[in-house]
Scaffold this motif. Structure first.
Motif: not given
Ligand SMILES: Nc1nc2c(c(=O)[nH]1)N[C@H]1C(S)=C(S)[C@@H](COP(=O)(O)OP(=O)(O)OC[C@H]3O[C@@H](n4cnc5c(=O)[nH]c(N)nc54)[C@H](O)[C@@H]3O)O[C@H]1N2
Ligand SMILES: Nc1nc2c(c(=O)[nH]1)N[C@H]1C(S)=C(S)[C@@H](COP(=O)(O)OP(=O)(O)OC[C@H]3O[C@@H](n4cnc5c(=O)[nH]c(N)nc54)[C@H](O)[C@@H]3O)O[C@H]1N2
Ligand SMILES: [Mo]
Length: 778
Positions: A1-26
């Protein structure tokens, strides 16, 4: 499933995590693999990022466009209309308005306090960008202190000096030191685990929860004085003392009484390290006012038995004890007193300056406390100086807007409210955070022009004449770390800007150009060049070798150099109180303050005293409004941010904020799980969804903050979604710090019969294109 998704590190006041991006969308998130205790709040991000409530285009209120600047009590009307305007036009309009106001009324007529948490990110920090811009166009009226802990910021420097107050907030002992040295934590306001999921700037890893558990395993006992059982983790086995809210000072005075009475008070410590101990002792034993602050006296107020209080005092004196006063306790009327009394109690125990002992404020309030300190600072955008010295204590904003020219007393100063013509808000949501929201709407009707820069159509944006769409952190390159954090983290852009949203840096650069301050604002740099610049400047300030920007960016994060993990606060002072005198007039801990006494404030005299708040059980007010609503921090999100997200939504009951009610109080009112209720008092009302729970003491109901304010059915309730600030009194802690008092609200609750109105908070206002006649005014 994850194959076509890009993974970016994300940081917010509620911690650091990863967002999975498909094209232009999280399309998803997942925890950072290195975080031992990730927060479920991350689950809100995908929906919030692309939600219809995002601000898509610059928008101007139709009636402002038509009639021009001026007071308007229709600001915030649920059926108000906006016109979409292109960027060049809106920037021209706005620059013209800045120029009109500063020329005609002076820069103090611009209120740019703009309080709020905005997003993590050291470069694109919303208020830093706004304030830098406003300073360069001549300045603005600013705000002082925070909604979080104004009483800490104003009172505590009088008691232990500026550096002492700083150390309490920024360099408290680590959880490791507590595990090693502490026998007993007595915490007023619990150690609420969901609060530790967040901290300003976010944290690379959540260390508070594992820290608390490790302390428990090392044998540290906890006594939690709080109206909610689940203010501490179930498995740390805390003793729960469900005292009546707003009575902590009485409890502390009674504990001191026992210490004095039983010869357990450390007189040597009091003599050497404090001033005013005798004044305080006379007050505690009743010599001053004929009222002994005995356990029996306190028992009537706090509804804990005198025996419980005696036992607690003896236990506290028998080992290494850390007294923690959570910030909630001071976010109430006379909030200075439990802080001052807490310091006095710790002084009576004589353990201030010992590892794992003494006084603290803020464990359990954010994730930062107990996680170390970074005295070397973090990269930051230069801020410059404000040429205007006009300010207000932050929570007096509605008073200022409603009462220009009137005076306000604050920390020994006489302030005069400026006549505000223009309000500019970015990165904050006063219609989340302020009190008595119907009154705030009247206050927002007064200025000539209200400008809001936002990612989403919040209630605050809906009170603005000009709304500018900002990018979110996922739409721009940035870097972040919290104070005391382990690692500085890169935040690369993950998706393109939503609609026509722009980075605030570019918005203010374009405005600065129109107002003749472009060069000063940009210094010739793009935001990408600034990112590199603030990093390199920070790098130069470090005494250790730190990788250059490119290496940092490629690595994604670096360890923060020079971190310290303190064992104790006030250790040097304890070792040598002359060489390390506190920055107080006496150089000692001031249990009596001549300075505060000299202000002659009846609501904050020269030493800690019991001042009975009206917002309590047993008062006259409570006869009419018998339930005490605790408006604490939401576990499902940070304040009002991403309230439309999946995790926050999963907590709603019948679309509304959950109101927890004790089974006996529910039975008395015929309430059951899932019912919609009206919560009301003489200030306002809101609807909420019932959750019957034994986790709270009888008489207390809990409605956390942060449900988006929804005034769309005023005949039914001030807010139909469940924002407790619709019912909170807009009154300061005291004349000294003028902090918010919104934690406690006396209310009544009744079942809502019939079909409740739909929640419309997340439906953006009507937005139409500009007509061909354009900007012509009637
Ligand atoms: N009754 C009651 N009220 C309280 C409290 C309480 O205990 N009880 N607690 C108080 C406390 S401690 C606090 S700190 C306040 C918090 O109050 P706020 O800090 O005002 O609350 P937030 O919801 O975090 O508001 C931040 C806003 O910034 C917006 N935003 C996020 N990122 C960006 C960005 O990059 N650019 C721009 N322009 N906007 C952005 C978000 O959409 C959001 O609307 O609330 C206070 N209010
Ligand atoms: N998940 C999440 N975490 C957050 C935030 C958020 O919005 N969401 N906000 C962050 C911010 S800005 C701040 S300032 C901190 C605030 O941190 P705090 O002020 O510590 O947090 P609160 O949740 O408001 O209150 C904690 C608990 O205090 C108890 N309490 C209330 N009144 C009294 C009283 O009179 N006496 C005693 N003994 N106890 C009382 C309540 O049971 C409440 O659950 O939280 C931060 N953490
Ligand atoms: Mo806060």
């Amino acid at each position: 499933m994850d194959r076509d998704l890009k993974v970016y590190p994300a940081s917010a006041h509620w911690g650091t995590y990863q967002v999975l991006v498909d094209g232009d969308r999280v399309v998803g998130v997942r925890p950072d693999p290195g975080d031992p205790a990730p927060s479920p709040i991350i689950e809100n991000t995908p929906e919030a990022q692309h939600h219809p409530s995002r601000v898509e285009r610059p928008a101007v209120r139709r009636s402002w466009l038509r009639s021009g600047p001026g007071p308007d009590d229709r600001r915030g009307a649920p059926d108000d209309e906006y016109v979409a305007v292109d960027w060049e036009t809106v920037l021209d309009l706005l620059a013209g308005e800045f120029d009109r106001v500063r020329t005609a009324f002076g820069n103090a007529a611009i209120y740019g306090g703009s309080y709020g948490w905005a997003s993590a990110g050291r470069l694109h920090h919303s208020q830093s960008q706004l304030h830098r811009f406003l300073k360069l166009i001549g300045g603005y009226t600013r705000s002082k202190n925070t909604y979080s802990h104004a009483a800490v910021e104003v009172l505590v420097p009088h008691v232990v000096g500026l550096q002492g107050a700083h150390d309490l907030l920024e360099r408290p002992a680590t959880w490791e030191a507590i595990a090693e040295h502490t026998d007993l934590i007595v915490t007023f306001g619990g150690l609420r685990i969901s609060n530790t999921w967040t901290s300003s700037g976010g944290r690379a890893v959540n260390t508070a929860e594992p820290g608390m558990r490790a302390a428990r395993e090392a044998g540290v006992r906890t006594v939690s004085i709080s109206p909610l059982r689940d203010d501490t983790l179930a498995d740390i086995g805390a003793q729960w003392l469900s005292a009546a809210p707003g009575t902590d000072t009485a409890i502390m005075l009674a504990l001191m009484y026992v210490l004095f009475d039983e010869g357990l008070a450390d007189m040597a410590f009091l003599n050497r390290y404090t001033v005013g101990a005798q004044v305080l002792r006379r007050y505690v034993v009743g010599e001053t006012d004929g009222v002994a602050k005995s356990p029996e006296w306190a028992a009537d107020l706090c509804e804990l038995s005198a025996e419980t209080l005696c036992d607690l005092a003896r236990r506290m004196a028998s080992g290494r004890t850390l007294i923690n006063v959570g910030w909630s306790v001071q976010r109430a009327r006379y909030g200075e007193q439990p802080l001052w009394a807490g310091i006095a109690l710790a002084a009576c125990l004589g353990q201030i300056g010992l590892p794992g002992g003494g006084f603290a404020t803020g464990y359990g309030s954010t994730g930062r406390h107990g996680g170390g300190a970074t005295p070397g600072g973090l990269p930051r955008m230069p801020q410059g100086a404000n040429p205007i010295d006009s300010f207000i204590p932050v929570a007096r904003v509605a008073d200022m807007l409603l009462h220009p020219g009137e005076s306000c007393e604050y920390d020994g100063e006489h302030l005069t409210y400026p006549d505000i013509r223009m309000v500019v808000w970015s990165g904050g949501n006063p219609f989340h955070h302020h009190q008595d929201l119907a009154r705030l709407t009247r206050a927002f009707g007064r200025p000539d022009t209200v400008v809001v820069v936002e990612t989403h159509w919040t209630a605050t944006a809906r009170h603005a004449d000009i709304v500018l769409p900002s990018t979110t952190t996922l739409e721009r390159d940035d870097l972040t770390a919290g104070r005391g954090d382990l690692r500085l983290r890169a935040m690369p852009q993950a998706v393109p800007p939503h609609g026509e949203a722009r980075d605030e840096y570019d918005i203010y650069a374009a405005l600065a150009r129109r107002l003749g301050a472009e060069q000063e604002f940009t210094e010739g740099r793009t935001s990408g060049e600034w990112l590199r610049h603030i990093y390199e400047q920070w790098r130069e300030r470090q005494s250790e070798d730190v990788p250059d920007f490119d290496a940092f960016w490629a690595a994604g994060n670096i360890d923060i150099p020079g971190r310290v993990c303190d064992e104790t606060t006030f250790g040097d002072f304890r070792t040598d109180p002359d060489a390390h005198a506190l920055q107080t007039p006496s150089g000692r801990i001031e249990l009596f303050s001549e300075v505060i006494e000299s202000f002659e404030y009846a609501d904050c005299p020269g030493h800690p005293v019991w001042l009975p708040s009206e917002e309590r059980f047993g008062t006259q007010r409570a006869q009419r409004w018998p339930l005490l609503l605790i408006a604490n921090q939401p576990s499902g999100r940070l304040h009002s941010q991403q309230d439309m997200g999946a995790h926050s939504k999963s907590q709603k009951i019948a679309d509304r904020a959950p109101l927890r009610v004790h089974p006996d109080d529910a039975a008395e009112r015929g309430l059951r799980d899932g019912d919609v209720v009206k919560v009301f008092n003489d200030i306002g009302s809101c609807l909420a969804g019932v959750e019957v729970s034994e986790e709270l003491r009888r008489g207390v109901v809990q409605l956390s903050t942060g449900a988006w304010y929804d005034p769309s059915a005023p005949n039914v309730a001030t807010c139909v979604h469940g924002n407790p600030n619709a019912l909170a009194r807009d009154i300061g802690t005291s004349t000294l710090s003028q902090g918010t008092t919104a934690q406690h609200i006396l209310v009544e609750v009744k079942k809502y019969n019939g079909i409740p109105p739909a929640v419309r908070a997340f439906v953006p206002p009507a937005l139409t294109d500009l007509e061909p006649e354009g900007l012509a005014r009637e």
